[in-house]
Design a protein around this motif. Structure first.
Motif, PDB file in Angstrom:
ATOM      1  N   SER A 103       0.828  -1.215   0.000  1.00 13.41           N
ATOM      2  CA  SER A 103       0.000   0.000   0.000  1.00 13.41           C
ATOM      3  C   SER A 103       0.858   1.260   0.000  1.00 13.41           C
ATOM      4  N   THR A 104       2.057   1.175   0.598  1.00 19.56           N
ATOM      5  CA  THR A 104       2.962   2.324   0.590  1.00 19.56           C
ATOM      6  C   THR A 104       3.486   2.584  -0.819  1.00 19.56           C
ATOM      7  N   ILE A 105       3.718   1.524  -1.566  1.00 20.45           N
ATOM      8  CA  ILE A 105       4.157   1.666  -2.958  1.00 20.45           C
ATOM      9  C   ILE A 105       3.059   2.317  -3.790  1.00 20.45           C
ATOM     10  N   PHE A 123      -4.247  19.731  12.605  1.00 17.65           N
ATOM     11  CA  PHE A 123      -3.239  18.806  12.086  1.00 17.65           C
ATOM     12  C   PHE A 123      -3.629  18.281  10.709  1.00 17.65           C
ATOM     13  N   ASN A 124      -2.708  18.429   9.774  1.00 20.50           N
ATOM     14  CA  ASN A 124      -2.870  17.895   8.428  1.00 20.50           C
ATOM     15  C   ASN A 124      -1.671  17.016   8.131  1.00 20.50           C
ATOM     16  N   PRO A 125      -1.853  15.721   7.969  1.00 23.20           N
ATOM     17  CA  PRO A 125      -0.700  14.852   7.702  1.00 23.20           C
ATOM     18  C   PRO A 125      -0.010  15.229   6.402  1.00 23.20           C
ATOM     19  N   ASN A 126       1.320  15.299   6.445  1.00 21.67           N
ATOM     20  CA  ASN A 126       2.069  15.556   5.226  1.00 21.67           C
ATOM     21  C   ASN A 126       2.338  14.241   4.499  1.00 21.67           C
ATOM     22  N   GLU A 127       3.058  14.305   3.382  1.00 16.09           N
ATOM     23  CA  GLU A 127       3.297  13.096   2.593  1.00 16.09           C
ATOM     24  C   GLU A 127       4.059  12.036   3.382  1.00 16.09           C
ATOM     25  N   LYS A 128       5.029  12.475   4.186  1.00 17.67           N
ATOM     26  CA  LYS A 128       5.795  11.505   4.983  1.00 17.67           C
ATOM     27  C   LYS A 128       4.896  10.816   6.002  1.00 17.67           C
ATOM     28  N   ASP A 129       3.995  11.571   6.625  1.00 15.22           N
ATOM     29  CA  ASP A 129       3.041  10.988   7.577  1.00 15.22           C
ATOM     30  C   ASP A 129       2.174   9.939   6.883  1.00 15.22           C
ATOM     31  N   ILE A 130       1.673  10.292   5.711  1.00 11.22           N
ATOM     32  CA  ILE A 130       0.787   9.388   4.970  1.00 11.22           C
ATOM     33  C   ILE A 130       1.530   8.129   4.540  1.00 11.22           C
ATOM     34  N   LEU A 131       2.776   8.286   4.108  1.00 12.86           N
ATOM     35  CA  LEU A 131       3.562   7.126   3.696  1.00 12.86           C
ATOM     36  C   LEU A 131       3.823   6.187   4.875  1.00 12.86           C
ATOM     37  N   ASN A 132       3.955   6.750   6.073  1.00 15.19           N
ATOM     38  CA  ASN A 132       4.218   5.926   7.255  1.00 15.19           C
ATOM     39  C   ASN A 132       2.953   5.356   7.886  1.00 15.19           C
ATOM     40  N   LEU A 171       4.156  -4.755  17.238  1.00 13.91           N
ATOM     41  CA  LEU A 171       4.028  -3.301  17.138  1.00 13.91           C
ATOM     42  C   LEU A 171       4.894  -2.824  15.977  1.00 13.91           C
ATOM     43  N   PRO A 172       4.348  -2.063  15.037  1.00 10.00           N
ATOM     44  CA  PRO A 172       5.125  -1.631  13.867  1.00 10.00           C
ATOM     45  C   PRO A 172       6.207  -0.620  14.220  1.00 10.00           C
ATOM     46  N   ASN A 173       7.240  -0.566  13.390  1.00  4.36           N
ATOM     47  CA  ASN A 173       8.353   0.363  13.606  1.00  4.36           C
ATOM     48  C   ASN A 173       7.909   1.820  13.558  1.00  4.36           C
ATOM     49  N   VAL A 174       6.842   2.088  12.811  1.00  2.00           N
ATOM     50  CA  VAL A 174       6.387   3.475  12.646  1.00  2.00           C
ATOM     51  C   VAL A 174       5.790   4.039  13.932  1.00  2.00           C
ATOM     52  N   ALA A 175       5.561   3.202  14.940  1.00  2.00           N
ATOM     53  CA  ALA A 175       4.976   3.678  16.198  1.00  2.00           C
ATOM     54  C   ALA A 175       5.808   4.814  16.783  1.00  2.00           C
ATOM     55  N   LYS A 176       7.122   4.653  16.792  1.00  2.00           N
ATOM     56  CA  LYS A 176       8.001   5.690  17.347  1.00  2.00           C
ATOM     57  C   LYS A 176       7.874   6.995  16.563  1.00  2.00           C
ATOM     58  N   TYR A 177       7.830   6.878  15.248  1.00  2.53           N
ATOM     59  CA  TYR A 177       7.719   8.069  14.394  1.00  2.53           C
ATOM     60  C   TYR A 177       6.513   8.907  14.798  1.00  2.53           C
ATOM     61  N   PHE A 178       5.372   8.247  14.979  1.00  2.00           N
ATOM     62  CA  PHE A 178       4.150   8.983  15.300  1.00  2.00           C
ATOM     63  C   PHE A 178       4.084   9.394  16.772  1.00  2.00           C
ATOM     64  N   LEU A 179       4.542   8.546  17.683  1.00  2.49           N
ATOM     65  CA  LEU A 179       4.509   8.895  19.098  1.00  2.49           C
ATOM     66  C   LEU A 179       5.383  10.109  19.393  1.00  2.49           C
TER      67      LEU A 179
END
Length: 350
Positions: free
Chosen positions: A47-49, A165-174, A146-154
């Motif tokens: 889905s990320t691709i 808050f509006n997610p940017n492209e990096k947020d959406i990709l993660n 628990l996915p690796n992206v948890a740290k990114y968002f926390l």
């Protein structure tokens, strides 16, 4: 009377010509259309691709899609803290005394699938995420699925909790949202029309795969190479890499795909490079006797997948290491795949 009929015939002939012209134009488009089938098991990164294709060739995301990701990110970040608290309890990691009541209340009161983050939720998440016990639990997050992206968002809790808050492209990709059913995007690159079809990779979704096998030009199969030490969500006793190998083998045996070129994307290579330094490949392949380093281990995995693909005359396979969240890397990989397809010279490479 004859004049009226003659005019009607002329109008009808004109209409027929327009219809025929439109039909020829549509046929021409279809003849030039390239159909890519994107497959892989759950959490491989398919889905990320697809999201990268939207960024690169469709101009990004519509407001409706952004809203969907905003809700998913907020829901998931609340869930990540729950998983970590339970992970602490299971592993015997004691929270700071001043956080213990907070953690108990959080588990009891925070509801599942609620995309709203209250001021209290925000403060609790920030407070708990700062606790050394939760940080310690995150170090072994694989054990809790628990996915690796948890740290990114926390780490972004303060920003995510803001009303605007509006997610940017990096947020959406993660952000991880499992593909349910069939998702399709169409786009044009130069004179070629491309149609990318993504089908859900969870076990419950794979029965839908066969309906997409006909008329494809190329199969892209995605493997989460970093998950060689993890088990399936659906069945804890089954290794994810073994599942991916088995599914790929069965897929390539299908007669509809017997002469179709294949691209293997070994995804999450950034995580794989770090993990292979700590966790040996033998946890997945006990027979492996090579060096415990990225190049040797990666080469071994690639050969495993190429070996299980049923040998067919006219079929070629190409492999790429990818990090689906890296737009620059994916741009180059996708461009290379497209050039190979349109030039008709995909070669076996590993």
């Amino acid at each position: 009377m004859g004049v009226v009929k003659s005019k009607e015939k002329q109008k009808e002939a004109k209409r027929n010509k327009l219809i025929e012209k439109k039909f020829r134009e549509e046929k021409k488009k279809l003849d030039k259309q390239v159909k890519i089938l994107l497959l892989g098991t759950g959490d491989s990164g398919k889905s990320t691709i697809v999201k990268q294709m939207q960024i690169l060739y469709k101009g990004g995301f519509q407001e409706k899609e952004i809203e969907q990701y905003r809700k998913a990110i907020r829901t998931q970040i609340k869930g990540y803290i729950k998983v970590l608290i339970r992970g602490c309890n299971e592993s015997g990691f004691a929270l700071l005394e001043e956080n213990q009541t907070c953690a108990e209340d959080y588990l009891r009161t925070v509801k599942k699938n609620n995309p709203e983050i209250s001021e209290q939720n925000k403060n609790d998440i920030i407070k708990l995420w700062a606790d050394p016990a939760l940080k310690k639990a995150y170090e072994i997050h694989d054990q809790f699925q628990l996915p690796n992206v948890a740290k990114y968002f926390l780490d972004k809790t303060e920003e995510i909790a803001k009303q605007d808050f509006n997610p940017n492209e990096k947020d959406i990709l993660n952000c991880r949202i499992s593909t349910i059913g069939v998702k399709e995007i169409q786009f044009q690159v130069k004179d070629d029309n491309w149609r990318l079809v993504d089908v859900g990779g969870q076990r419950s979704e794979r029965r839908k795969w066969m309906h997409q096998f006909e008329d494809i030009d190329i199969l892209i199969f995605v493997i989460a190479v970093s998950e060689y030490n993890l088990s399936l969500y659906e069945e804890q006793t089954v290794n994810r890499m073994h599942e991916s190998l088995s599914v790929f083998q069965k897929t390539t045996k299908n007669d509809f795909l017997k002469k179709k070129n294949i691209v293997l994307l070994f995804n999450k290579v950034d995580l794989f490079k770090e993990k292979i330094k700590k966790i040996p490949l033998t946890v997945c392949f006990p027979e492996y006797t090579g060096k415990q380093e990225f190049e040797a281990c990666g080469d071994y995995i690639q050969k495993k997948f190429i070996k299980v693909a049923k040998k067919r005359k006219g079929r070629t396979i190409k492999c790429h290491y990818t990090c689906a969240t890296d737009t620059n890397l994916m741009k180059n990989v996708i461009a290379e795949v497209m050039n190979s397809v349109t030039a008709g010279h995909i070669q076996v490479y590993f």
